[in-house]
Write a protein that holds these residues in place. Structure first.
Motif, short mmCIF file in Angstrom:
data_model
loop_
_atom_site.label_atom_id
_atom_site.label_comp_id
_atom_site.label_asym_id
_atom_site.label_seq_id
_atom_site.Cartn_x
_atom_site.Cartn_y
_atom_site.Cartn_z
N HIS A 81 8.24 -4.49 -2.37
CA HIS A 81 7.91 -3.40 -3.29
C HIS A 81 7.74 -3.97 -4.69
N SER A 82 6.54 -3.79 -5.24
CA SER A 82 6.20 -4.49 -6.49
C SER A 82 6.90 -3.91 -7.72
N PRO A 136 -2.48 -5.97 -8.17
CA PRO A 136 -1.76 -6.42 -9.37
C PRO A 136 -0.65 -7.43 -9.08
N VAL A 178 -1.97 1.75 -14.62
CA VAL A 178 -1.51 2.23 -13.30
C VAL A 178 -0.02 1.91 -13.07
N PHE A 197 -7.87 -4.75 -4.63
CA PHE A 197 -7.21 -4.64 -5.93
C PHE A 197 -5.76 -5.03 -5.67
C1 FMN Z 1 3.32 2.44 -9.45
C2 FMN Z 1 3.67 2.02 -8.05
C3 FMN Z 1 3.77 2.96 -7.05
C4 FMN Z 1 4.10 2.58 -5.73
N1 FMN Z 1 4.17 3.54 -4.75
C5 FMN Z 1 4.50 3.17 -3.49
C6 FMN Z 1 4.58 4.16 -2.43
O1 FMN Z 1 4.30 5.34 -2.62
N2 FMN Z 1 4.97 3.73 -1.20
C7 FMN Z 1 5.28 2.41 -0.94
O2 FMN Z 1 5.67 2.11 0.18
N3 FMN Z 1 5.15 1.45 -1.90
C8 FMN Z 1 4.76 1.81 -3.15
N4 FMN Z 1 4.61 0.83 -4.13
C9 FMN Z 1 4.76 -0.59 -3.74
C10 FMN Z 1 3.40 -1.23 -3.43
O3 FMN Z 1 2.64 -0.44 -2.56
C11 FMN Z 1 3.57 -2.58 -2.74
O4 FMN Z 1 4.50 -3.38 -3.37
C12 FMN Z 1 2.21 -3.30 -2.65
O5 FMN Z 1 2.29 -4.32 -1.71
C13 FMN Z 1 1.76 -3.86 -3.97
O6 FMN Z 1 0.52 -4.49 -3.78
P1 FMN Z 1 0.04 -5.74 -4.67
O7 FMN Z 1 1.12 -6.80 -4.52
O8 FMN Z 1 -1.23 -6.14 -4.06
O9 FMN Z 1 -0.06 -5.24 -6.07
C14 FMN Z 1 4.29 1.20 -5.44
C15 FMN Z 1 4.19 0.26 -6.46
C16 FMN Z 1 3.87 0.64 -7.75
C17 FMN Z 1 3.72 -0.41 -8.82
#
Ligand code: FMN
Length: 282
Positions: free
Chosen positions: A132-133, A13, A240, A11
């Protein structure tokens, strides 16, 4: 020798977990193994189809399952997918996560535990640093520039090891305790937090009805299918908070004030001080 099969389910986003899934697929291809790839945010099929394929492979398959870390955990669609898998199909599995430099939490531990409960042997695992997304508009977001070439190299190394294990007579699994790398206090604190509870603290979205032309692109890019039009976008309970709706709105009609959450993210990163790098577990 029976041909090995690899299933890569994820998954993603914002695309970092998809990137890692792509590296896994490519490396297996280089080793002569074709992967079956499934994006849980896009497809209608889920746990039943994955289980069917695993059963069909008669113990000759490995399931790579990937999630972003959200609030120290794997995301609900991934945990629900694992929970829906058939028990004791006798397969192998490798959980992997991408995390945004705050804290990788207990995501790998919880995914590993659930996979073991389902009867899988874990052949490895990975936590890969990613941008960090929630910080994409910032000049220097946490995890900036990741996953990079070195992260990809580590993922390739994980695949090579898993490939070798799959071809050995007695594939050696990793232990769940290998994935319990947080301190005991932090582990307990992370068990108490959840995306569900954190939703109340997420920044609100305001729709600028002068700009929104109801094109519905926000609904199309929502991996949870959580956007309804009444007649302007409304965000349902399954949301989410990936903010794809806002990021990809062509009219920039969705406004969010991230200033508070960015500060909270930075404070939490400083509090946990988890070394901002990628790690593979072999
Ligand atoms: C709602 C939300 C909560 C997140 N919580 C954390 C977290 O607890 N720790 C962390 O290191 N990154 C956190 N992130 C960053 C994501 O884990 C990280 O950017 C990840 O690579 C996103 O994956 P994707 O690009 O496949 O969506 C969070 C991002 C979002 C949107």
């Amino acid at each position: 020798m029976e041909k090995k099969k690899v299933f890569i389910v994820y998954f993603s986003p914002a695309g970092s977990t998809r990137h890692v899934a792509g590296v896994i697929e490519k490396q297996f291809q280089a080793l002569g193994v074709d992967g079956w790839v499934l994006d849980l945010g896009e497809c209608g099929v889920g746990a039943t189809e994955i289980s069917r394929r695993i059963e069909e492979s008669k113990g000759n398959s490995c399931l790579f399952i990937g999630s972003p870390v959200y609030v120290s955990h794997a995301v609900p669609p991934v945990m629900e997918c694992i929970a829906g898998l058939t028990e004791n199909t006798g397969g192998f599995a490798v959980p992997f996560v991408t995390w945004g430099g705050v804290c990788s939490g207990i995501s790998l531990y919880e995914m590993g535990k659930e996979l073991i409960n389902k009867g899988f042997t874990l052949l490895g695992a990975a936590k890969i640093l990613a941008v960090h997304s929630l910080m994409w508009p910032l000049e220097n977001p946490l995890g900036n520039g990741h996953p990079d070439a070195n992260d990809d190299r580590m993922v390739g190394e994980l695949v090579n090891h898993v490939y070798q294990k799959l071809h050995s007579d007695t594939p050696k699994g990793i232990k769940l305790t290998d994935l319990a790398y947080q301190t005991k206090e932090n582990h307990i604190e992370m068990e108490k937090v959840s995306l569900e509870a954190a939703k109340a603290d997420m920044p609100g979205r305001e729709i600028d009805t002068r700009l929104c032309n109801q094109c519905q692109i926000c609904a199309q890019v929502c991996p949870m299918d959580a956007v309804a039009f009444t007649p302007y976008p409304e965000f349902g309970h399954d949301c989410v908070f990936c903010f794809n709706c806002m990021k990809q709105c062509p009219e920039q009609a969705i406004n969010v004030d991230f200033s508070e959450i960015w500060q909270r993210i930075k404070d939490r990163a400083a509090f946990f001080s988890e070394h901002p790098d990628s790690q593979i577990f072999l």
